[in-house]
Design an enzyme around this catalytic site. Structure first.
Site, mmCIF file in Angstrom:
data_model
loop_
_atom_site.group_PDB
_atom_site.id
_atom_site.type_symbol
_atom_site.label_atom_id
_atom_site.label_comp_id
_atom_site.label_asym_id
_atom_site.label_seq_id
_atom_site.Cartn_x
_atom_site.Cartn_y
_atom_site.Cartn_z
ATOM 1 N N GLN A 113 -14.417 2.391 1.623
ATOM 2 C CA GLN A 113 -13.695 1.902 0.025
ATOM 3 C C GLN A 113 -13.777 3.168 -1.275
ATOM 4 O O GLN A 113 -14.262 3.911 -1.390
ATOM 5 C CB GLN A 113 -14.913 1.326 -0.956
ATOM 6 C CG GLN A 113 -14.008 0.313 -1.991
ATOM 7 C CD GLN A 113 -15.157 -0.742 -2.453
ATOM 8 O OE1 GLN A 113 -16.986 -0.940 -1.956
ATOM 9 N NE2 GLN A 113 -15.180 -0.918 -3.312
ATOM 10 N N HIS A 154 -7.414 -5.922 2.077
ATOM 11 C CA HIS A 154 -5.856 -5.530 3.336
ATOM 12 C C HIS A 154 -5.356 -5.713 3.736
ATOM 13 O O HIS A 154 -6.006 -6.752 4.807
ATOM 14 C CB HIS A 154 -6.884 -4.250 4.223
ATOM 15 C CG HIS A 154 -6.628 -3.040 3.034
ATOM 16 N ND1 HIS A 154 -6.451 -1.505 2.575
ATOM 17 C CD2 HIS A 154 -8.221 -2.309 2.028
ATOM 18 C CE1 HIS A 154 -6.989 -0.694 1.944
ATOM 19 N NE2 HIS A 154 -7.823 -1.090 1.898
ATOM 20 N N HIS A 184 -10.598 -5.056 -3.408
ATOM 21 C CA HIS A 184 -9.223 -5.842 -2.725
ATOM 22 C C HIS A 184 -9.240 -6.110 -0.904
ATOM 23 O O HIS A 184 -9.686 -5.120 -0.232
ATOM 24 C CB HIS A 184 -8.566 -4.362 -2.779
ATOM 25 C CG HIS A 184 -9.054 -2.676 -2.404
ATOM 26 N ND1 HIS A 184 -9.764 -2.471 -2.846
ATOM 27 C CD2 HIS A 184 -8.056 -2.872 -1.566
ATOM 28 C CE1 HIS A 184 -10.030 -1.773 -2.479
ATOM 29 N NE2 HIS A 184 -8.877 -1.579 -1.531
ATOM 30 N N VAL A 215 -11.210 2.910 -4.556
ATOM 31 C CA VAL A 215 -11.676 2.022 -5.150
ATOM 32 C C VAL A 215 -12.225 1.550 -5.443
ATOM 33 O O VAL A 215 -12.123 0.253 -4.453
ATOM 34 C CB VAL A 215 -10.044 2.338 -5.460
ATOM 35 C CG1 VAL A 215 -9.529 1.515 -6.463
ATOM 36 C CG2 VAL A 215 -8.327 2.874 -4.907
ATOM 37 N N ASP A 240 0.548 -1.323 0.167
ATOM 38 C CA ASP A 240 -0.145 0.306 -0.009
ATOM 39 C C ASP A 240 0.970 1.357 0.539
ATOM 40 O O ASP A 240 1.969 1.575 0.288
ATOM 41 C CB ASP A 240 -0.758 -0.129 1.056
ATOM 42 C CG ASP A 240 -2.418 0.738 0.767
ATOM 43 O OD1 ASP A 240 -1.719 1.952 1.294
ATOM 44 O OD2 ASP A 240 -3.050 0.515 1.133
ATOM 45 N N ASN A 250 -13.201 -3.485 2.646
ATOM 46 C CA ASN A 250 -14.108 -2.272 3.055
ATOM 47 C C ASN A 250 -15.156 -2.281 1.936
ATOM 48 O O ASN A 250 -14.844 -2.343 0.239
ATOM 49 C CB ASN A 250 -13.093 -0.231 2.304
ATOM 50 C CG ASN A 250 -11.956 -0.127 3.927
ATOM 51 O OD1 ASN A 250 -13.076 -0.915 4.403
ATOM 52 N ND2 ASN A 250 -11.516 0.115 3.640
#
Length: 114
Positions: free
Chosen positions: A94, A102, A100, A96, A31, A87
């Site tokens: 969220q 994390h 995904h 993006v 990240d 998220n």
């Protein structure tokens, strides 16, 4: 196969990223705004905008993402534990709209999050 989000562009190698794992189904990157000593993103190559929009046919892919997260966490020596976060949507934080996970580790995590 990848979307026009920043993650799609990373998957297509249009934007550089520090890649720590890649296979036919996903990519794992560091990240760029880490929230913990270890902060990695597990990103499927198939662009699913939100976890709430995943379909039954995504079941194997979602399981694969979790297994990859486990393997990458082990490779990063997160033996004392780590947090996995997905998220979903605006209120879920969220930013993006390409699913995904994390992986956050290397420090104690507070509860409740956020």
């Amino acid at each position: 196969m990848s979307s026009d989000t920043i993650f799609g562009r990373i998957i297509r190698r249009e934007i550089p990223a520090t890649i720590v794992h890649e296979d036919e189904h996903c990519i794992v990157i560091q990240d760029i705004h880490p929230q913990a000593p270890v902060h990695l993103l597990v990103i499927p190559k198939e662009p699913i905008p939100r976890i709430s929009q995943a379909q039954p046919e995504h079941q194997a892919l979602l399981g694969h993402l979790l297994r990859v997260a486990q393997q990458v966490a082990q490779a990063h020596h997160l033996t004392e534990g780590y947090r996995l976060v997905i998220n979903d949507g605006l209120q879920g934080g969220q930013t993006v709209y390409h699913l995904h996970l994390h992986i956050l580790g290397g420090r104690d995590m507070a509860w409740p999050p956020g």
